[in-house]
Write a protein that holds these residues in place. Structure first.
Motif, PDB file in Angstrom:
ATOM      1  N   LEU A   1      31.743  13.669  24.336  1.00 35.72           N
ATOM      2  CA  LEU A   1      31.171  13.128  23.105  1.00 35.72           C
ATOM      3  C   LEU A   1      30.019  13.989  22.594  1.00 35.72           C
ATOM      4  CD1 LEU A   1      30.981  10.930  20.966  1.00 35.72           C
ATOM      5  CD2 LEU A   1      29.598   9.568  22.567  1.00 35.72           C
ATOM      6  N   GLY A   2      29.120  14.378  23.470  1.00 39.10           N
ATOM      7  CA  GLY A   2      27.992  15.204  23.061  1.00 39.10           C
ATOM      8  C   GLY A   2      28.410  16.554  22.507  1.00 39.10           C
ATOM      9  N   PRO A   3      29.263  17.329  23.210  1.00 37.68           N
ATOM     10  CA  PRO A   3      29.725  18.593  22.628  1.00 37.68           C
ATOM     11  C   PRO A   3      30.467  18.424  21.309  1.00 37.68           C
ATOM     12  CG  PRO A   3      30.128  18.571  24.990  1.00 37.68           C
ATOM     13  CD  PRO A   3      29.651  17.203  24.628  1.00 37.68           C
ATOM     14  N   PHE A   4      31.219  17.329  21.152  1.00 33.89           N
ATOM     15  CA  PHE A   4      31.932  17.128  19.891  1.00 33.89           C
ATOM     16  C   PHE A   4      30.956  16.840  18.744  1.00 33.89           C
ATOM     17  CE2 PHE A   4      34.546  14.068  17.199  1.00 33.89           C
ATOM     18  CZ  PHE A   4      35.148  15.095  16.474  1.00 33.89           C
ATOM     19  N   ILE A   5      29.913  16.056  18.995  1.00 33.21           N
ATOM     20  CA  ILE A   5      28.923  15.780  17.956  1.00 33.21           C
ATOM     21  C   ILE A   5      28.196  17.063  17.557  1.00 33.21           C
ATOM     22  CG2 ILE A   5      26.758  14.554  17.484  1.00 33.21           C
ATOM     23  CD1 ILE A   5      27.804  12.235  19.124  1.00 33.21           C
ATOM     24  N   SER A   6      27.944  17.934  18.518  1.00 32.93           N
ATOM     25  CA  SER A   6      27.219  19.166  18.208  1.00 32.93           C
ATOM     26  C   SER A   6      28.004  20.107  17.316  1.00 32.93           C
ATOM     27  CB  SER A   6      26.843  19.886  19.511  1.00 32.93           C
ATOM     28  OG  SER A   6      28.004  20.304  20.207  1.00 32.93           O
ATOM     29  N   THR A   7      29.324  19.934  17.227  1.00 31.49           N
ATOM     30  CA  THR A   7      30.114  20.777  16.323  1.00 31.49           C
ATOM     31  C   THR A   7      29.861  20.454  14.858  1.00 31.49           C
ATOM     32  OG1 THR A   7      32.000  19.250  16.426  1.00 31.49           O
ATOM     33  CG2 THR A   7      31.933  21.032  18.047  1.00 31.49           C
ATOM     34  N   PHE A   8      29.202  19.329  14.568  1.00 33.73           N
ATOM     35  CA  PHE A   8      28.913  18.964  13.181  1.00 33.73           C
ATOM     36  C   PHE A   8      27.603  19.569  12.684  1.00 33.73           C
ATOM     37  CE2 PHE A   8      31.826  15.664  14.532  1.00 33.73           C
ATOM     38  CZ  PHE A   8      32.642  15.508  13.424  1.00 33.73           C
ATOM     39  N   ALA A   9      26.931  20.355  13.482  1.00 37.09           N
ATOM     40  CA  ALA A   9      25.686  20.982  13.034  1.00 37.09           C
ATOM     41  C   ALA A   9      25.969  21.910  11.872  1.00 37.09           C
ATOM     42  CB  ALA A   9      25.040  21.755  14.191  1.00 37.09           C
TER      43      ALA A   9
ATOM     44  N   THR B   1      21.298  18.920  16.294  1.00 33.71           N
ATOM     45  CA  THR B   1      22.270  18.677  15.222  1.00 33.71           C
ATOM     46  C   THR B   1      21.691  17.762  14.145  1.00 33.71           C
ATOM     47  OG1 THR B   1      24.085  18.941  16.805  1.00 33.71           O
ATOM     48  CG2 THR B   1      24.591  17.840  14.730  1.00 33.71           C
ATOM     49  N   LEU B   2      21.015  16.702  14.571  1.00 36.00           N
ATOM     50  CA  LEU B   2      20.450  15.762  13.603  1.00 36.00           C
ATOM     51  C   LEU B   2      19.144  16.250  12.999  1.00 36.00           C
ATOM     52  CD1 LEU B   2      21.112  12.386  15.460  1.00 36.00           C
ATOM     53  CD2 LEU B   2      22.381  13.329  13.536  1.00 36.00           C
ATOM     54  N   GLY B   3      18.344  16.976  13.787  1.00 38.30           N
ATOM     55  CA  GLY B   3      17.068  17.460  13.295  1.00 38.30           C
ATOM     56  C   GLY B   3      15.964  16.427  13.450  1.00 38.30           C
ATOM     57  N   ALA B   4      14.763  16.865  13.160  1.00 31.45           N
ATOM     58  CA  ALA B   4      13.609  15.968  13.282  1.00 31.45           C
ATOM     59  C   ALA B   4      13.659  14.817  12.299  1.00 31.45           C
ATOM     60  CB  ALA B   4      12.313  16.771  13.087  1.00 31.45           C
ATOM     61  N   LYS B   5      14.411  14.979  11.234  1.00 33.27           N
ATOM     62  CA  LYS B   5      14.476  13.936  10.216  1.00 33.27           C
ATOM     63  C   LYS B   5      15.068  12.646  10.753  1.00 33.27           C
ATOM     64  CE  LYS B   5      16.745  13.037   5.790  1.00 33.27           C
ATOM     65  NZ  LYS B   5      17.613  13.597   4.737  1.00 33.27           N
ATOM     66  N   TYR B   6      16.067  12.751  11.604  1.00 31.77           N
ATOM     67  CA  TYR B   6      16.747  11.559  12.132  1.00 31.77           C
ATOM     68  C   TYR B   6      16.402  11.334  13.603  1.00 31.77           C
ATOM     69  CZ  TYR B   6      19.434  12.016   7.852  1.00 31.77           C
ATOM     70  OH  TYR B   6      19.799  12.120   6.529  1.00 31.77           O
ATOM     71  N   TRP B   7      15.199  11.728  13.997  1.00 29.15           N
ATOM     72  CA  TRP B   7      14.753  11.487  15.360  1.00 29.15           C
ATOM     73  C   TRP B   7      14.627   9.997  15.649  1.00 29.15           C
ATOM     74  CZ3 TRP B   7      14.337  12.566  20.144  1.00 29.15           C
ATOM     75  CH2 TRP B   7      13.323  12.059  20.950  1.00 29.15           C
ATOM     76  N   LYS B   8      14.432   9.206  14.617  1.00 32.42           N
ATOM     77  CA  LYS B   8      14.263   7.760  14.812  1.00 32.42           C
ATOM     78  C   LYS B   8      15.510   7.125  15.422  1.00 32.42           C
ATOM     79  CE  LYS B   8      15.685   6.942  10.021  1.00 32.42           C
ATOM     80  NZ  LYS B   8      15.294   6.362   8.722  1.00 32.42           N
ATOM     81  N   PHE B   9      16.684   7.728  15.209  1.00 30.90           N
ATOM     82  CA  PHE B   9      17.901   7.167  15.780  1.00 30.90           C
ATOM     83  C   PHE B   9      18.036   7.446  17.283  1.00 30.90           C
ATOM     84  CE2 PHE B   9      19.821   7.917  11.333  1.00 30.90           C
ATOM     85  CZ  PHE B   9      19.299   6.700  10.896  1.00 30.90           C
ATOM     86  N   LEU B  10      17.288   8.420  17.782  1.00 32.10           N
ATOM     87  CA  LEU B  10      17.437   8.838  19.184  1.00 32.10           C
ATOM     88  C   LEU B  10      16.239   8.469  20.052  1.00 32.10           C
ATOM     89  CD1 LEU B  10      18.836  12.436  18.545  1.00 32.10           C
ATOM     90  CD2 LEU B  10      20.152  10.374  19.002  1.00 32.10           C
TER      91      LEU B  10
END
Length: 931
Positions: free
Chosen positions: A390-398, A547-556
Motif C-alpha cells: 500500500l505504501g509503495p503504491f501511494i508513493s507512485t502518485f507523487a 507524496t502528500l507534502g507538508a500541506k496535508y500533514w494533518k492527515f498523518l
C-alpha cells in the motif's frame, strides 16, 4: 622272467610315458602361442578400426564446421556421434580392454608420464579411452585445455568433446560436463580480448556454444534445463552474443518451446522472457516476447499463470506504456480476479512495480479499484501482501518535478500578492519528489498556505478513527454477505473507511487508499492481521509524507503519534532513523511542534532506537531554530548513558556527529556543552573512540579561530595541554600528537606561527619520549608538516634550533620506524638518557645555540659509538614507508601506566637499546602505534 628283465621292462615303460608327456606339452605350447598370436592380431585390428572410427568422427566434425555457413546458424547440430555409447555389444567388447587400460593406468611410470602432460594433452588422452572414470576426470580439464590451446584444431577438439559428453547417457557424468559450460562462458568472457572467437568464417566458439545451449533447452531433465537456462542468461548478460545471434539462435529456440504442449517448457520460457527483457531491450521484447507472453497469461494451467503474474512487471518496465495499458493491463486485472489466492498474492506483491509503468489516470481509476479489492480479499495472505504494497503504491502518485513547477507557476499567476488563498484545494502541492536524492525547501510563496497550528485533523476524522475500535474482530475476516447480516446500528469496516475517505479529500492521492493507510494501526490491533504490519507502515511513512507534502500533514499526525508509541522497538527504530528526513519534508514549524516531542522521547529509549537519532543528529538539528538547537545541548550528557557500556560504536557515532554540528552553535555554547563531552570521549577506554574525539576537538578549535574568540581558544589550548599533553598516560600524550597532526592537516589555524607558539614547544619535547609509538608520530608530524615549512626554512622562527635538535635526535633513534622518516640524515645511534649526566644535558639543551648543541652532541655520539661498535648493522635498515603507515589501533581495556614502559637499564647505568632482531623482538601492546 628274471629280475633284470623286469627292471628293464619298467624303465622302458617310464621312458615311453615321459616322451608322450613331453610331446603333449610341446603341442600345447605351440597351440597357446598360435592362439596368442591370433588374439594379438584381433586386438590390433580392433584398435585400428577404433582409431579409424574416431578419425572418421573427428573428420565428420571438421566437415560439419567447414560446411556450416557463418551467416546461417542452425539450431540443431548434424554431427553423427559414435554409437559405442549406446550399443551394448560395443560396451561388452570394450569392457575387457577398458579393464586392461584401467589396470594399466595404475602403474607408477604411466602416472608420472600422465602428470608431465599439459591439460590439453591430458584431456585428449582421457577422452581417447572413454571409461567412466576417465570421462569424469576429463571434465576437470576442459577450461585448462582451452587455456593451453594454440591452434584452431585444438579449440575444435575441445568443443567436440564438450558437445559429445553433454549428451552422454549416464546422468551423473553428463552433469559434470554440463557444469563446465558455465566455466567455458567465464573463460570466453575473460579472454575475449586475447583470443579471436572467429578463427575462420567456418568456426566461431561463441556460436558453437550458443548452439549447444539451445540444443539442451528442449531436454526434459530438470538439471539439464536449469544449466542451459543459466548458461543462456550468462551469454546475454556478458554480451558475448549480439542481437543478430539472439534473433537467429536464442529467440527461435524459445519460441519453439512455447509451441510445445509442455507446462515445464512454458514456465521456463516465461522465466527467460522476464529475465532477458531488460538485457535485449524494448524493440526485441515487443517484437518477439510480448505476443507469446500474453498468450500464456490465459493458460488454463495454474503454475503458468502464476509465473506470468510474477514476471509481468519485468516485461512492463521494458515496453512502452501504451503497450502496457493495451495488452498487459487487462491480463493483470484478470490475475487479480483469479480464483487461486496464490496468483492474487503475487499480484499484490508486484502491484507497485507494475503501477509505475501505467499513466496517472489508469492508476487513479482502474488500478485503485483493483487494489481496493485486494485489501478486502478473503484470503489473509493476500491482505498481508496488499497492505505491504500500500505504501509503495501511494508513493507512485507523487507529482513529478515538471508537474510541480507548472502547478506552482499557475497558482502564483492566478493569486495576487494582497489576496489570501481561499481554500486548501486551490493551493499548490509540495515541491518534493519521492525519488529525488535531495529534498528542496518549500516555496516561500506557499508558506502562507501552511499553518501548522491550524492543520489539526478534523473532529469528524478523529471520531471515525475512534469508531474503528468498536468494530467486532470477526467482522474483519467475514465475507460481504456476513457483513450485510449484521445490525444496521453497528458500522462495518468498509463503511467506516468510506466515511474516513470523505474527510481525506485532496488532489494527490485517491482518498480511499489514504483512508486504508491511516487506519492500518487500528485494523491490525483489532484483527492481529500481521505482526510486521505496523513496521511496514512506519517504513513507508516518509514516502507517504513526501507524496502528500507538508500541506496535508494533518492527515498523518495521528498515525505518526501512534507509531511512535508502538510497543515494538523495531517500529520506533524505523521512525528514529527517518525522523530527520521527515523534518526536512515538514519544515521547521511542523518539526518543532510534532517531531520534537517524539525526538525527546527517543533520547531516553533503548540503545537500538537511540542510535537511529544519533546517527542523523546533525541533519535534524539543522532544521530546528537556534532556540531549539541550544535546548538540546544540555542533553548531550544523556547520550553518554547507555544500557550497555560495551557498545563503543554508539559513542563513536556521537563523536562523529559532534564534529559535524559544531558550526551550528555559538562559540559559547561549544565551550560550555560540547567541549566537556568531547574531552570525556577523548578519555574513553576504546582507542577508536579516542581517535574520533580528536576530530571533534580540532573542529571546536577551528570554530574558535574562525569566529575570532581568542579567550575561548586560549582556554581550549590550556585544557588540551593540561589534560592530554602533560598526562601520565602515554595513550593521552599520543592523542596530543594526533591533535597536532589534525590541526596541521585540516588547517584549523590560519596562521602557522600561532601553531608554533601554542602547540609546537610541547610537541618538540616528545623527542625524548620513552614510548617509541609517540616518537614515531612525532617524526611523522615533523617530516610531513613542519620541517619543510617556509617559516623554518627562512629561519624566522625562534624554535629553529629546537627543531634542528629534535630532528637530529629522531634521525638517530634506536627504533628503525622512527629513523625511517629521516632517510636523508646520517643515521647515528642515540639512546634516550636515563642517567644523571644525560638528564642534565637534556635540561640544558633548550638554552644552547645550534653550534654548542652540535659540539656536545658529537661528543655524546662518539661515546655511544665506542660502546656499540660490536653491535650488528641491523639497526641501519630502513623499513618500507608503506609498512609504517599501516598503523594498527589497540583497544586497551585497562590503561597502562608509564612505569610498565620503562626500558631496561644495565647495572652500569647505561640503557640497553631495544633489539631490532625480529626473532627476539616481542611486540607489547604499548608498542603498537595508533593509526
Amino acid at each position: 622272467m628274471n629280475i633284470s628283465e623286469l627292471l628293464e621292462h619298467c624303465l622302458n615303460t617310464q621312458l615311453n610315458q615321459s616322451g608322450e608327456q613331453a610331446q603333449k606339452e610341446e603341442s600345447n605350447t605351440l597351440d597357446s602361442q598360435a592362439k596368442a598370436e591370433q588374439t594379438e592380431e584381433q586386438n590390433t585390428t580392433k584398435e585400428k578400426s577404433k582409431i579409424e572410427s574416431e578419425d572418421d568422427d573427428y573428420n565428420k566434425m571438421i566437415d560439419f564446421f567447414s560446411i556450416s555457413n557463418s551467416n546461417e546458424y542452425n539450431i540443431t547440430s548434424t554431427i553423427s556421434f559414435p554409437d559405442q555409447i549406446d550399443s551394448s555389444e560395443d560396451n561388452k567388447s570394450t569392457s575387457s580392454s577398458n579393464m586392461e587400460n584401467i589396470s594399466y593406468s595404475y602403474n607408477a611410470s604411466d602416472e608420472e608420464i600422465f602428470d608431465a602432460l599439459n591439460p590439453f594433452e591430458k584431456l585428449c588422452k582421457l577422452c581417447e579411452n572413454p571409461t567412466p572414470s576417465n570421462i569424469e576426470s576429463a571434465s576437470k580439464y576442459v577450461v585448462p585445455a582451452l587455456e593451453f590451446a594454440a591452434a584452431q584444431e585444438d579449440y575444435v577438439r575441445v568443443f567436440f568433446y564438450l558437445k559429445k559428453y553433454c549428451f552422454y547417457s549416464d546422468v551423473l557424468l553428463r552433469s559434470l560436463w554440463l557444469d563446465q559450460i558455465q566455466n567455458v562462458i567465464h573463460f570466453l568472457y575473460a579472454e575475449q580480448n586475447t583470443i579471436p572467437f572467429d578463427f575462420t568464417d567456418d568456426f566461431n566458439m561463441v556460436n558453437q556454444l550458443t548452439v549447444l545451449v539451445s540444443d539442451l533447452m528442449p531436454e526434459t531433465a530438470y538439471q539439464v534445463k536449469k544449466c542451459a537456462s543459466s548458461a543462456l542468461l550468462n551469454l546475454v548478460e556478458k554480451q558475448l552474443v549480439d542481437n543478430r545471434q539472439i534473433e537467429e539462435i536464442i529467440i527461435p529456440c524459445l519460441l519453439s518451446l512455447v509451441k510445445e504442449n509442455n507446462e515445464d517448457f512454458h514456465i521456463d520460457c516465461i522465466t527467460l522472457f522476464g529475465k532477458l527483457a531488460p538485457l535485449i531491450g524494448r524493440e526485441l521484447t515487443t517484437k518477439y516476447f510480448l505476443e507469446p507472453f500474453c498468450r500464456l497469461c490465459i493458460s488454463p494451467v495454474f503454475h503458468t499463470r502464476k509465473t506470468c503474474a510474477t514476471y509481468i512487471a519485468e516485461i512492463a518496465n521494458i515496453i512502452s506504456s501504451e503497450d502496457v495499458e493495451n495488452q498487459l493491463l487487462p491480463n493483470f486485472c484478470e490475475f487479480m480476479k483469479d480464483q487461486v489466492w496464490a496468483i492474487r498474492k503475487v499480484c499484490a506483491d508486484q502491484f507497485s512495480s507494475f503501477a509505475q509503468t501505467c499513466s496517472r489516470k489508469k492508476r487513479e481509476t482502474v488500478l485503485t479499484e483493483c487494489f481496493t479489492r485486494l485489501l478486502e480479499d478473503n484470503s489473509r495472505w493476500v491482505k498481508i501482501s496488499a497492505y505491504k504494497s500500500l505504501g509503495p503504491f501511494i508513493s507512485t502518485f507523487a507529482l513529478s518535478e515538471s508537474e510541480n513547477s507548472t502547478q506552482n507557476d499557475a497558482s502564483i499567476i492566478e493569486t495576487k500578492p494582497e489576496e489570501k488563498l481561499e481554500s486548501p484545494k486551490e493551493t499548490e502541492y509540495s515541491n518534493f519528489i519521492y525519488w529525488r536524492n535531495s529534498l528542496p525547501s518549500i516555496d516561500e510563496s506557499l508558506q502562507g498556505a501552511i499553518d501548522p497550528k491550524s492543520d489539526d485533523a478534523t473532529p469528524t476524522l478523529t471520531n471515525l478513527l475512534n469508531n474503528l475500535n468498536d468494530v467486532n474482530k470477526p467482522s474483519l475476516y467475514a465475507s460481504t454477505t456476513n457483513l450485510n447480516q449484521q445490525p444496521t446500528t453497528q458500522p462495518t469496516l468498509e463503511n467506516l473507511i468510506q466515511q474516513i475517505s470523505k474527510e481525506l479529500e485532496q488532489e494527490i492521492v485517491p482518498p480511499i487508499l489514504l483512508s486504508y493507510y491511516v487506519t492500518m494501526v487500528e485494523i491490525n490491533s483489532q484483527s492481529s492481521l500481521d505482526s510486521e504490519m505496523n513496521y511496514n507502515c512506519a517504513y513507508n511513512f516518509p514516502a507517504i509524507a513526501l507524496t502528500l507534502g507538508a500541506k496535508y500533514w494533518k492527515f498523518l499526525k495521528n498515525l505518526y503519534k501512534k507509531l511512535s508509541e508502538d510497543l515494538s522497538w523495531k517500529v520506533r527504530q524505523t521512525l528514529a532513523y527517518s525522523i530527520h528526513e521527515l523534518a526536512i519534508i515538514l519544515g521547521t514549524d511542523n518539526t518543532q511542534i510534532d517531531l520534537v516531542p517524539v525526538f525527546d522521547s527517543y533520547i531516553k529509549d533503548v540503545d537500538e532506537v537511540r542510535i537511529g537519532i544519533v546517527s542523523n543528529l546533525t541533519k535534524f538539528l539543522n532544521v530546528l531554530s537556534m532556540e531549539y538547537r541550544q535546548a538540546y545541548m544540555p542533553k548531550l550528557n544523556d547520550f553518554l548513558k547507555m544500557d550497555n557500556q560495551r557498545n563503543w560504536r554508539f559513542r563513536n557515532e556521537l563523536c562523529l556527529q559532534m564534529s559535524q554540528f559544531c558550526e551550528l552553535f555559538s562559540p559559547e555554547c561549544l565551550a560550555q556543552f560540547v567541549q566537556p563531552v568531547a574531552f570525556i570521549l577523548a578519555l574513553d577506554r576504546i582507542a577508536e573512540v579516542r581517535v574520533t574525539a580528536t576530530k571533534t576537538l580540532v573542529e571546536i578549535l577551528r570554530q574558535f579561530e574562525i569566529r575570532k574568540r581568542q579567550d575561548l581558544r586560549r582556554n581550549f589550548i590550556d585544557d588540551v595541554v593540561r589534560i592530554l599533553g602533560n598526562s601520565e598516560k602515554w595513550t593521552l600524550r599520543q592523542l596530543y600528537v594526533m591533535i597536532c597532526e589534525q590541526i596541521l592537516a585540516t588547517k584549523a589555524y590560519n596562521d602557522f606561527e600561532l601553531f608554533t607558539r601554542d602547540f609546537l614547544p610541547k610537541l618538540l619535547q616528545y623527542r625524548n619520549e620513552k614510548v617509541p609509538n609517540i616518537r614515531v608520530l612525532v617524526a611523522r608530524v615533523l617530516t610531513n608538516y613542519i620541517v619543510n615549512n617556509e617559516l623554518f626554512l627562512n629561519g624566522k622562527s625562534a624554535l629553529v634550533g629546537e627543531l634542528e635538535l629534535s630532528v637530529q635526535f629522531l634521525s638517530s633513534d634506536t627504533d628503525s620506524d622512527v629513523r625511517s622518516y629521516f632517510p636523508n640524515f646520517t643515521i647515528q645511534k642515540y639512546v634516550p638518557a636515563c642517567n644523571q649526566e644525560t638528564t642534565n644535558y637534556q635540561d640544558n639543551a633548550t638554552k644552547m645555540d645550534i653550534s654548542n648543541s652540535s659540539d656536545s652532541n658529537h661528543k655524546q655520539e662518539d661515546k655511544m659509538n665506542q660502546d656499540d661498535d660490536e653491535d650488528e648493522d641491523d639497526e641501519d635498515e630502513i623499513i618500507d614507508k608503506t609498512k609504517i603507515n599501516q598503523l594498527k589501533i589497540v583497544n586497551l581495556e585497562n590503561e597502562i601506566d608509564d612505569d610498565e614502559m620503562n626500558e631496561q637499564v644495565s647495572e652500569s647505568g647505561e640503557q640497553v637499546p631495544r633489539s631490532t632482531d625480529k626473532s627476539q623482538n616481542k611486540t607489547t601492546p604499548e608498542e603498537i602505534v595508533l593509526n
